[in-house]
Design an enzyme around this catalytic site. Structure first.
Site, PDB file in Angstrom:
ATOM      1  N   ASN A   5     -30.048  13.056  15.161  1.00  0.00           N
ATOM      2  CA  ASN A   5     -29.138  12.442  14.190  1.00  0.00           C
ATOM      3  C   ASN A   5     -28.724  11.052  14.668  1.00  0.00           C
ATOM      4  O   ASN A   5     -27.874  10.920  15.545  1.00  0.00           O
ATOM      5  CB  ASN A   5     -27.912  13.352  14.014  1.00  0.00           C
ATOM      6  CG  ASN A   5     -26.896  12.780  13.032  1.00  0.00           C
ATOM      7  OD1 ASN A   5     -27.165  11.763  12.375  1.00  0.00           O
ATOM      8  ND2 ASN A   5     -25.738  13.408  12.935  1.00  0.00           N
ATOM      9  N   LYS A   7     -27.049   8.888  13.127  1.00  0.00           N
ATOM     10  CA  LYS A   7     -25.784   8.424  12.527  1.00  0.00           C
ATOM     11  C   LYS A   7     -25.999   6.987  12.030  1.00  0.00           C
ATOM     12  O   LYS A   7     -27.083   6.699  11.550  1.00  0.00           O
ATOM     13  CB  LYS A   7     -24.653   8.571  13.534  1.00  0.00           C
ATOM     14  CG  LYS A   7     -24.589  10.003  14.099  1.00  0.00           C
ATOM     15  CD  LYS A   7     -23.375  10.321  14.880  1.00  0.00           C
ATOM     16  CE  LYS A   7     -23.422  11.779  15.330  1.00  0.00           C
ATOM     17  NZ  LYS A   7     -22.260  12.232  16.038  1.00  0.00           N
ATOM     18  N   HIS A  82     -21.595  17.489   7.810  1.00  0.00           N
ATOM     19  CA  HIS A  82     -21.334  17.057   9.190  1.00  0.00           C
ATOM     20  C   HIS A  82     -19.841  16.777   9.366  1.00  0.00           C
ATOM     21  O   HIS A  82     -19.166  16.314   8.446  1.00  0.00           O
ATOM     22  CB  HIS A  82     -22.147  15.796   9.509  1.00  0.00           C
ATOM     23  CG  HIS A  82     -22.120  15.450  10.961  1.00  0.00           C
ATOM     24  ND1 HIS A  82     -21.070  14.767  11.525  1.00  0.00           N
ATOM     25  CD2 HIS A  82     -22.986  15.726  11.966  1.00  0.00           C
ATOM     26  CE1 HIS A  82     -21.303  14.631  12.832  1.00  0.00           C
ATOM     27  NE2 HIS A  82     -22.461  15.199  13.118  1.00  0.00           N
ATOM     28  N   GLU A 144     -21.452  22.837  15.701  1.00  0.00           N
ATOM     29  CA  GLU A 144     -21.032  21.688  16.502  1.00  0.00           C
ATOM     30  C   GLU A 144     -19.526  21.774  16.732  1.00  0.00           C
ATOM     31  O   GLU A 144     -18.743  21.434  15.824  1.00  0.00           O
ATOM     32  CB  GLU A 144     -21.346  20.379  15.768  1.00  0.00           C
ATOM     33  CG  GLU A 144     -22.808  20.195  15.444  1.00  0.00           C
ATOM     34  CD  GLU A 144     -23.186  18.728  15.220  1.00  0.00           C
ATOM     35  OE1 GLU A 144     -23.938  18.219  16.028  1.00  0.00           O
ATOM     36  OE2 GLU A 144     -22.705  18.121  14.254  1.00  0.00           O
ATOM     37  N   GLY A 150     -19.589  13.670  20.421  1.00  0.00           N
ATOM     38  CA  GLY A 150     -19.421  12.300  20.921  1.00  0.00           C
ATOM     39  C   GLY A 150     -18.456  12.147  22.083  1.00  0.00           C
ATOM     40  O   GLY A 150     -18.050  11.035  22.408  1.00  0.00           O
ATOM     41  N   SER A 180     -22.710  16.462  22.266  1.00  0.00           N
ATOM     42  CA  SER A 180     -22.842  15.884  23.626  1.00  0.00           C
ATOM     43  C   SER A 180     -24.058  16.381  24.407  1.00  0.00           C
ATOM     44  O   SER A 180     -24.005  16.500  25.636  1.00  0.00           O
ATOM     45  CB  SER A 180     -21.557  16.125  24.427  1.00  0.00           C
ATOM     46  OG  SER A 180     -20.498  15.392  23.858  1.00  0.00           O
ATOM     47  N   GLY A 201     -26.948  13.814  18.787  1.00  0.00           N
ATOM     48  CA  GLY A 201     -26.409  12.562  18.249  1.00  0.00           C
ATOM     49  C   GLY A 201     -26.712  11.391  19.165  1.00  0.00           C
ATOM     50  O   GLY A 201     -27.846  10.898  19.217  1.00  0.00           O
TER      51      GLY A 201
HETATM   52  P1  13P Z   1     -23.286  13.688  19.962  1.00  0.00           P
HETATM   53  O1  13P Z   1     -24.590  14.240  20.471  1.00  0.00           O
HETATM   54  O2  13P Z   1     -23.205  12.202  20.026  1.00  0.00           O
HETATM   55  O3  13P Z   1     -22.115  14.373  20.596  1.00  0.00           O
HETATM   56  O4  13P Z   1     -23.217  14.025  18.411  1.00  0.00           O
HETATM   57  C1  13P Z   1     -23.414  15.318  18.002  1.00  0.00           C
HETATM   58  C2  13P Z   1     -23.587  15.289  16.545  1.00  0.00           C
HETATM   59  O5  13P Z   1     -22.657  15.055  15.810  1.00  0.00           O
HETATM   60  C3  13P Z   1     -24.946  15.516  16.017  1.00  0.00           C
HETATM   61  O6  13P Z   1     -24.906  15.701  14.640  1.00  0.00           O
END
Ligand code: 13P
Length: 219
Positions: A5, A7, A82, A144, A150, A180, A201
């Protein structure tokens, strides 16, 4: 199944470098780029999902993308619900439910994102029941934990295991873990039983980090 992802990250130049860097790993990943760059990945033979869609077919919805448009573009998957969509853009379970139905109707495979902050399963149960209300087809569920997105923090493995088991007791869905994930913790995360994959992410933005994760994951 490893979902990446992005983002709202990567520029066109960076996308082109990324496509080149991961060309030997295409079969192992599903990329969720910003919608603007989905075609770049599709044209290079990557499996692609969008990060979001709207539930209406067409009309006066400035800035939105319909499920049929996503399907026609060549996307196979869509992420729905999400945490960032919920917390920043105000999506609730009812909207998520409409999006899931609309996506399935348009032949997209759905990755429904859910997440909570503690051991109590009440919040998670409500999320899953409301999001999947009257949905007959199977969807993939990405668990998640909110505090893991994050932040660099991952829950204890046994806590994730309990949530995966719980979600599987409620549904017949494949379950992913997200939050993470990086090349250092994937070794531990892959010991979770009955887990069907990962949703990554921040670490997914760096092609070299993705390669490291894939190498550890496949050992
Ligand atoms: P991170 O891997 O940056 O923590 O994000 C997780 C996420 O939201 C994936 O959709």
């Amino acid at each position: 199944m490893i979902f990446l992802n992005h983002k709202m990250n990567l520029t066109l130049d960076e996308v082109n470098n990324y496509i080149e860097a991961l060309k030997n790993y295409k079969e192992k990943i599903i990329v969720l780029p910003t919608a603007l760059y989905a075609k770049e990945f599709i044209n290079s033979g990557y499996k692609v999902g969008l990060q979001n869609i709207y539930y209406e077919e067409k009309g006066m919805y400035t800035g939105e993308i319909s499920p049929y448009q996503a399907f026609q573009l060549g996307a196979s998957y869509v992420l729905i619900g999400h945490y960032e969509r919920r917390s920043i853009f105000g999506e609730n379970n009812e909207m998520v439910n409409k999006k899931i139905k609309s996506a399935l109707k348009n032949k997209l495979k759905v990755v429904l994102c859910v997440g909570d902050n503690d051991d109590n399963n009440d919040f998670l149960t409500r999320q899953i029941k409301e999001c999947l209300k009257d949905v007959q087809e199977s969807v993939i569920i990405a668990y998640e934990p909110i505090y893991a997105i994050g932040t660099g923090i991952i829950p204890k493995i046994e806590d994730i295991q309990n949530k995966v088991n719980y979600i599987k007791s409620l549904t017949n869905s494949k379950v992913l873990y997200g939050g993470s994930i990086n090349a250092h913790n994937i070794d531990e995360l892959k010991t979770i039983k009955n887990l069907d994959g990962f949703l990554i992410g921040k670490a997914s933005i760096d092609a070299q980090e993705v390669i490291k994760i894939l190498e550890v994951a496949s050992k």
